[in-house]
Design an enzyme around this catalytic site. Structure first.
Site, mmCIF file in Angstrom:
data_model
loop_
_atom_site.group_PDB
_atom_site.id
_atom_site.type_symbol
_atom_site.label_atom_id
_atom_site.label_comp_id
_atom_site.label_asym_id
_atom_site.label_seq_id
_atom_site.Cartn_x
_atom_site.Cartn_y
_atom_site.Cartn_z
ATOM 1 N N HIS A 196 40.773 30.003 31.713
ATOM 2 C CA HIS A 196 41.724 29.443 32.685
ATOM 3 C C HIS A 196 41.745 27.922 32.643
ATOM 4 C CE1 HIS A 196 41.965 33.469 34.073
ATOM 5 N NE2 HIS A 196 40.743 33.487 34.577
ATOM 6 N N ASP B 293 34.112 38.370 41.042
ATOM 7 C CA ASP B 293 33.809 37.022 41.527
ATOM 8 C C ASP B 293 33.283 37.068 42.956
ATOM 9 O OD1 ASP B 293 34.578 35.667 39.208
ATOM 10 O OD2 ASP B 293 36.671 35.693 39.787
ATOM 11 N N HIS C 81 44.825 37.425 34.294
ATOM 12 C CA HIS C 81 43.937 38.166 33.395
ATOM 13 C C HIS C 81 44.703 39.267 32.670
ATOM 14 C CE1 HIS C 81 41.282 36.855 36.829
ATOM 15 N NE2 HIS C 81 40.697 36.272 35.803
#
Length: 590
Positions: free
Chosen positions: A65, A119, A233
């Site tokens: 990213h 995450d 993603h």
């Protein structure tokens, strides 16, 4: 999509890219082993985590990213960024080491993370571990993507995408002014709650090291197709369309702003001040991004009467070389902290120079020590060992049933994971003499759980148990035989867990067995009654449709045949703690 890359080894690629940040920004150092980029301390030697002047801001996520998040480490922005492999969360241990050894924590630390399960759990586990060690840490989750509406998002909610960088910039600028952790976290949450974003892409991306995708497969878009709402993603969005840019932008702005769309009306953008961020997903030329930005700005003014007070256009959060862009809108509101506005914080300069010639690094020992100090919360060591052993042996005995249930409604690994964790703790208890200090002994057991239990369940247990260690400290010194201490700490731990998972009773998860146990224990003080309540609640998940977890995706009617595996495994542990045996209590009712 192009499957050609200059570097095809994903591990080598991530490691080299992280190292490159230190070459282009000398004020940043790299902990290569843990993939942590962090601001160099201001002195010429490593810094202890004391006498700091500002709250530290930590973020991170999967690689791919860039420039998020490593290139955003610096004065007035992030204090550290933790990187995972491509599109995969960093581990909890990486994040823990960042918090506890690579940033200043004297004024506290704020963790900003995007709303992805991996995450949330890994950063959350690290946050609770740091809290258990006595550090002042908070966490803010950003969920700005409207590409997936309420119906599909369910309890998991919206994904976090490019709007996250606005949260980081505003929070980082406020931290640099020396404001408290409470203020920085409050403004970060306020910013996150006033953000909406949506992306679109002409193609999925190819991850280096993976086999090329068949161009005829469903993963590949047609030449004239665009995926509206595509995630960062490669996740699908709201649908595919054959549209030109004006119609595409019209659709995206409608998803962001149309209050009549009940599935996506997440934010009423009614402020007099709006910030616009047009973000390049990595593969759009500068020329074309300029044309896209002009189209977005023109439509905002003509169709919605919005004239942004700030327009940011560029590459902030990519999806490797994604051939797409995203639009983010920030509703500027009063921060209510008696200080700078969101716009002033957004405009605050970032000051780093090559002339500083700072080569200092942080070599602090990131091993844990805070919870190994005597707390004064005393417990009968022999009783604790015997009680835990009974509960853990019950989990091991239940493994075949838990595995059978999970084979029906999951991927079959729940029972083995629970058994592995139970066996690890039993091994620890056989080799280590308990101290009789409840907090010290529990903290040592938590470390075993973190190592021996993996997957989502392992992360959830680790978060809960770390929170329990932290909560018990609020009752120390004292007598841990007092059930009120445990019920108070367990309630605090349930509240902590709710920050990292939306699971509630009725969602068909282990929480269905946890909450009744804590509730009944608090009301009655009776361990056996609490264990019975947990068992009944676990059995009650039979026939309950799942709202979270892998069971949601398995489908079929298996949920009607068996209870939730995680809930049943936890109930068995509680039954064992209470000294209830299968022959006496009828565990084999199923």
């Amino acid at each position: 999509m192009s499957a050609k890359h200059f570097i095809n080894d994903p591990t080598a690629l991530v490691n080299a890219a992280l190292q490159s940040v230190t070459y282009t920004n000398p004020s940043v150092a790299l902990d290569a082993e843990n993939k942590i980029l962090y601001r160099r301390p201001t002195g010429n030697t490593g810094s202890s985590n004391k006498d700091e002047h500002q709250v530290s801001l930590i973020s991170g996520g999967g690689s791919g990213h860039e420039p998020s998040f490593g290139a955003m480490v610096g004065n007035g922005l992030l204090s550290a960024a933790v990187a995972g492999t491509i599109f995969a969360s960093p581990s909890a241990e990486q994040v823990r080491k960042a918090i506890m050894g690579r940033v200043d924590t004297g004024r506290g630390a704020l963790v900003v993370v995007m709303n992805y399960t991996g995450d949330i759990l890994n950063f959350g586990m690290a946050v609770e571990k740091a809290k258990a060690a006595g550090l002042d840490v908070d966490m803010v989750v950003v969920a700005d993507d409207v590409g997936v509406g309420r119906a599909r998002g369910g309890k998991v909610g919206r994904r976090g995408i490019a709007g996250t960088v606005l949260v980081q910039k505003i929070a980082g600028a406020l931290a640099a002014q020396g404001r408290s952790l409470k203020e920085v976290a409050s403004v970060a949450r306020l910013t996150a709650n006033n953000l909406v974003s949506v992306g679109a892409s002409l193609e999925h991306v190819h991850v280096p090291g993976r086999a090329p995708v068949d161009p005829k497969s469903s993963e590949s878009l047609g030449f004239d197709e665009v995926e509206v709402g595509m995630g960062i993603h490669n996740e699908p969005g709201s649908g595919r369309a054959k549209v030109q840019l004006p119609e595409l932008v019209k659709t995206m702005l409608s998803q962001l702003l149309d209050q009549s769309d009940a599935d996506r009306a997440f934010l009423n953008v009614n402020s007099n001040e709006i910030v616009l961020l047009v973000n390049n997903l990595g593969g759009v030329s500068v020329l074309e991004l300029g044309g896209i930005t002009a189209e977005v700005v023109n439509q905002l003014g003509e169709q919605w009467g919005i004239r942004p007070v700030r327009i940011l256009s560029g590459t902030y959060m990519t999806s490797l070389n994604g051939l797409g862009f995203s639009i983010s809108l920030l509703n500027v509101v009063n921060t209510d902290i008696g200080g700078p506005s969101m716009i002033q914080l957004l405009d605050a300069p970032l000051k780093e120079t090559w002339e500083a010639k700072n080569e200092a690094t942080r070599e602090d020992d990131t091993s844990l020590g805070g919870e190994n100090k005597s707390s004064g919360l005393k417990i009968d060591a022999n009783l604790m060992k015997d009680t835990l052993t009974a509960g853990l042996e019950a989990v091991i005995a239940a493994e075949p049933d838990v595995t059978r249930y999970d084979t029906v409604v999951g991927d079959g690994d729940c029972g083995i994971g629970l058994k592995r964790g139970a066996e690890g703790i039993l091994s620890h208890l056989s080799k280590t003499e308990l101290t009789g200090d409840a907090i010290m002994d529990l903290a040592n057991i938590v470390s075993v759980v973190e190592v021996d239990m993996d997957g989502t369940s392992g992360a959830i247990y680790s978060i809960f148990l770390n929170a329990l260690v932290h909560a018990l400290k609020t009752f120390a010194p004292g007598d841990a035989s007092d059930v009120k201490i445990w019920t108070g700490a367990l309630n605090q731990s349930c509240n902590a867990l709710s920050k990292y998972t939306p699971a509630k009773p009725g969602d068909r998860t282990l929480v269905d067995a946890l909450y009744p146990f804590v509730e009944v224990l608090g009301k009655t003080g009776d361990l056996k009654k609490a264990a019975e309540a947990s068992k009944e609640a676990a059995l009650g998940t039979k026939g309950m449709k799942a709202s979270l977890g892998r069971t949601v995706y398995v489908g079929g009617s298996g949920f009607e045949e068996v209870p939730d595996p995680g809930a049943w495994g936890l109930a068995c542990f509680f039954l064992g703690l209470a000294g209830l045996k299968p022959t006496e209590d009828g565990w084999d009712v199923i």
